[in-house]
Design a protein around this motif. Structure first.
Motif, PDB file in Angstrom:
ATOM      1  N   ARG A  70      48.297  11.790  22.528  1.00  0.00           N
ATOM      2  CA  ARG A  70      47.188  11.745  21.562  1.00  0.00           C
ATOM      3  C   ARG A  70      47.743  11.474  20.159  1.00  0.00           C
ATOM      4  O   ARG A  70      47.167  10.706  19.386  1.00  0.00           O
ATOM      5  CB  ARG A  70      46.407  13.064  21.595  1.00  0.00           C
ATOM      6  N   GLN A  71      48.861  12.104  19.826  1.00  0.00           N
ATOM      7  CA  GLN A  71      49.491  11.891  18.526  1.00  0.00           C
ATOM      8  C   GLN A  71      49.877  10.425  18.336  1.00  0.00           C
ATOM      9  O   GLN A  71      49.749   9.883  17.238  1.00  0.00           O
ATOM     10  CB  GLN A  71      50.715  12.790  18.384  1.00  0.00           C
ATOM     11  N   ARG A  72      50.333   9.795  19.401  1.00  0.00           N
ATOM     12  CA  ARG A  72      50.695   8.373  19.286  1.00  0.00           C
ATOM     13  C   ARG A  72      49.465   7.517  18.967  1.00  0.00           C
ATOM     14  O   ARG A  72      49.574   6.494  18.287  1.00  0.00           O
ATOM     15  CB  ARG A  72      51.412   7.903  20.550  1.00  0.00           C
ATOM     16  N   ALA A  81      52.141  20.094  30.626  1.00  0.00           N
ATOM     17  CA  ALA A  81      51.262  18.931  30.746  1.00  0.00           C
ATOM     18  C   ALA A  81      50.438  18.739  29.472  1.00  0.00           C
ATOM     19  O   ALA A  81      50.264  17.612  29.005  1.00  0.00           O
ATOM     20  CB  ALA A  81      50.348  19.081  31.966  1.00  0.00           C
ATOM     21  N   LEU A  82      49.951  19.834  28.907  1.00  0.00           N
ATOM     22  CA  LEU A  82      49.178  19.733  27.667  1.00  0.00           C
ATOM     23  C   LEU A  82      50.025  19.195  26.520  1.00  0.00           C
ATOM     24  O   LEU A  82      49.556  18.368  25.731  1.00  0.00           O
ATOM     25  CB  LEU A  82      48.592  21.102  27.294  1.00  0.00           C
ATOM     26  N   VAL A  83      51.277  19.627  26.431  1.00  0.00           N
ATOM     27  CA  VAL A  83      52.171  19.115  25.387  1.00  0.00           C
ATOM     28  C   VAL A  83      52.352  17.610  25.549  1.00  0.00           C
ATOM     29  O   VAL A  83      52.287  16.850  24.578  1.00  0.00           O
ATOM     30  CB  VAL A  83      53.527  19.856  25.386  1.00  0.00           C
ATOM     31  N   ALA A  84      52.564  17.151  26.771  1.00  0.00           N
ATOM     32  CA  ALA A  84      52.735  15.718  27.012  1.00  0.00           C
ATOM     33  C   ALA A  84      51.463  14.950  26.632  1.00  0.00           C
ATOM     34  O   ALA A  84      51.542  13.884  26.018  1.00  0.00           O
ATOM     35  CB  ALA A  84      53.099  15.465  28.475  1.00  0.00           C
ATOM     36  N   LEU A  85      50.310  15.486  26.973  1.00  0.00           N
ATOM     37  CA  LEU A  85      49.051  14.827  26.630  1.00  0.00           C
ATOM     38  C   LEU A  85      48.807  14.837  25.122  1.00  0.00           C
ATOM     39  O   LEU A  85      48.346  13.842  24.551  1.00  0.00           O
ATOM     40  CB  LEU A  85      47.881  15.485  27.367  1.00  0.00           C
ATOM     41  N   HIS A  91      48.304  10.564  35.694  1.00  0.00           N
ATOM     42  CA  HIS A  91      49.046  10.603  34.445  1.00  0.00           C
ATOM     43  C   HIS A  91      50.334  11.396  34.700  1.00  0.00           C
ATOM     44  O   HIS A  91      50.304  12.433  35.355  1.00  0.00           O
ATOM     45  CB  HIS A  91      48.196  11.288  33.368  1.00  0.00           C
ATOM     46  N   PRO A  92      51.470  10.937  34.181  1.00  0.00           N
ATOM     47  CA  PRO A  92      52.735  11.641  34.417  1.00  0.00           C
ATOM     48  C   PRO A  92      52.686  13.119  34.031  1.00  0.00           C
ATOM     49  O   PRO A  92      53.328  13.952  34.670  1.00  0.00           O
ATOM     50  CB  PRO A  92      53.749  10.887  33.543  1.00  0.00           C
ATOM     51  N   ALA A  93      51.927  13.457  33.006  1.00  0.00           N
ATOM     52  CA  ALA A  93      51.849  14.851  32.572  1.00  0.00           C
ATOM     53  C   ALA A  93      51.175  15.738  33.610  1.00  0.00           C
ATOM     54  O   ALA A  93      51.383  16.945  33.629  1.00  0.00           O
ATOM     55  CB  ALA A  93      51.084  14.949  31.251  1.00  0.00           C
ATOM     56  N   LEU A  94      50.389  15.142  34.480  1.00  0.00           N
ATOM     57  CA  LEU A  94      49.642  15.928  35.453  1.00  0.00           C
ATOM     58  C   LEU A  94      50.353  16.092  36.789  1.00  0.00           C
ATOM     59  O   LEU A  94      49.950  16.920  37.601  1.00  0.00           O
ATOM     60  CB  LEU A  94      48.260  15.300  35.670  1.00  0.00           C
ATOM     61  N   VAL A  95      51.419  15.352  37.020  1.00  0.00           N
ATOM     62  CA  VAL A  95      52.117  15.406  38.303  1.00  0.00           C
ATOM     63  C   VAL A  95      52.650  16.811  38.588  1.00  0.00           C
ATOM     64  O   VAL A  95      52.418  17.362  39.663  1.00  0.00           O
ATOM     65  CB  VAL A  95      53.251  14.354  38.363  1.00  0.00           C
ATOM     66  N   ALA A  96      53.322  17.434  37.635  1.00  0.00           N
ATOM     67  CA  ALA A  96      53.861  18.785  37.838  1.00  0.00           C
ATOM     68  C   ALA A  96      52.751  19.808  38.008  1.00  0.00           C
ATOM     69  O   ALA A  96      52.908  20.796  38.714  1.00  0.00           O
ATOM     70  CB  ALA A  96      54.761  19.178  36.676  1.00  0.00           C
ATOM     71  N   VAL A  97      51.625  19.568  37.389  1.00  0.00           N
ATOM     72  CA  VAL A  97      50.505  20.496  37.474  1.00  0.00           C
ATOM     73  C   VAL A  97      49.948  20.541  38.888  1.00  0.00           C
ATOM     74  O   VAL A  97      49.510  21.590  39.366  1.00  0.00           O
ATOM     75  CB  VAL A  97      49.410  20.090  36.456  1.00  0.00           C
ATOM     76  N   GLU A  98      49.997  19.438  39.584  1.00  0.00           N
ATOM     77  CA  GLU A  98      49.434  19.364  40.935  1.00  0.00           C
ATOM     78  C   GLU A  98      50.171  20.261  41.921  1.00  0.00           C
ATOM     79  O   GLU A  98      49.595  20.685  42.915  1.00  0.00           O
ATOM     80  CB  GLU A  98      49.437  17.919  41.433  1.00  0.00           C
ATOM     81  N   SER A  99      51.423  20.576  41.652  1.00  0.00           N
ATOM     82  CA  SER A  99      52.200  21.371  42.599  1.00  0.00           C
ATOM     83  C   SER A  99      52.046  22.880  42.382  1.00  0.00           C
ATOM     84  O   SER A  99      52.583  23.665  43.145  1.00  0.00           O
ATOM     85  CB  SER A  99      53.679  20.986  42.512  1.00  0.00           C
ATOM     86  N   ARG A 100      51.300  23.284  41.381  1.00  0.00           N
ATOM     87  CA  ARG A 100      51.143  24.709  41.115  1.00  0.00           C
ATOM     88  C   ARG A 100      50.178  25.347  42.107  1.00  0.00           C
ATOM     89  O   ARG A 100      49.405  24.672  42.757  1.00  0.00           O
ATOM     90  CB  ARG A 100      50.682  24.935  39.681  1.00  0.00           C
TER      91      ARG A 100
END
Length: 110
Positions: A42-44, A34-38, A3-12
């Motif tokens: 969910r809102q959509r 990432a949580l904001v993006a997810l 998921h695009p929201a998780l890509v940045a999380v993987e580099s931490r």
């Protein structure tokens, strides 16, 4: 595919390997983004639900709420997330999503 929201999380930095508060904060900040993006995604789904549901009475569904919470708690247990965090967070999330869905339903049906 991630998921695009998780890509940045993987580099931490892995939490167990953090050596400074700066690394902890960078990890938390990446997770927050990432949580904001997810949550936006969910809102959509709430937008879609408001469009699909046949009447306003269908927006609030107690059985569905309890089903969602039960599934979240089962997933939380598997991921070692405290139910003291998971349950109140999801109950508030569900409450706010229902309020949002009511607002969308009313706005699009008036």
């Amino acid at each position: 595919m991630h998921h695009p929201a998780l890509v940045a999380v993987e580099s931490r930095v892995n939490p167990a390997e953090c050596k400074s508060m700066a690394e902890v904060r960078q990890g938390v900040d990446a997770l927050d983004r990432a949580l904001v993006a997810l949550l936006a995604e969910r809102q959509r789904y709430m937008d879609a639900a408001a469009r699909i549901k046949p009447d306003r009475d269908a927006v609030h569904d107690d059985a569905r709420i309890e089903d969602v919470v039960a599934k979240v708690l089962a997933s939380a247990e598997q991921q070692h997330l405290s139910p003291l965090i998971a349950e109140p967070v999801w109950r508030l999330l569900i409450d706010r999503c229902i309020a949002y869905e009511f607002s969308v339903y009313d706005r699009t049906r008036s």
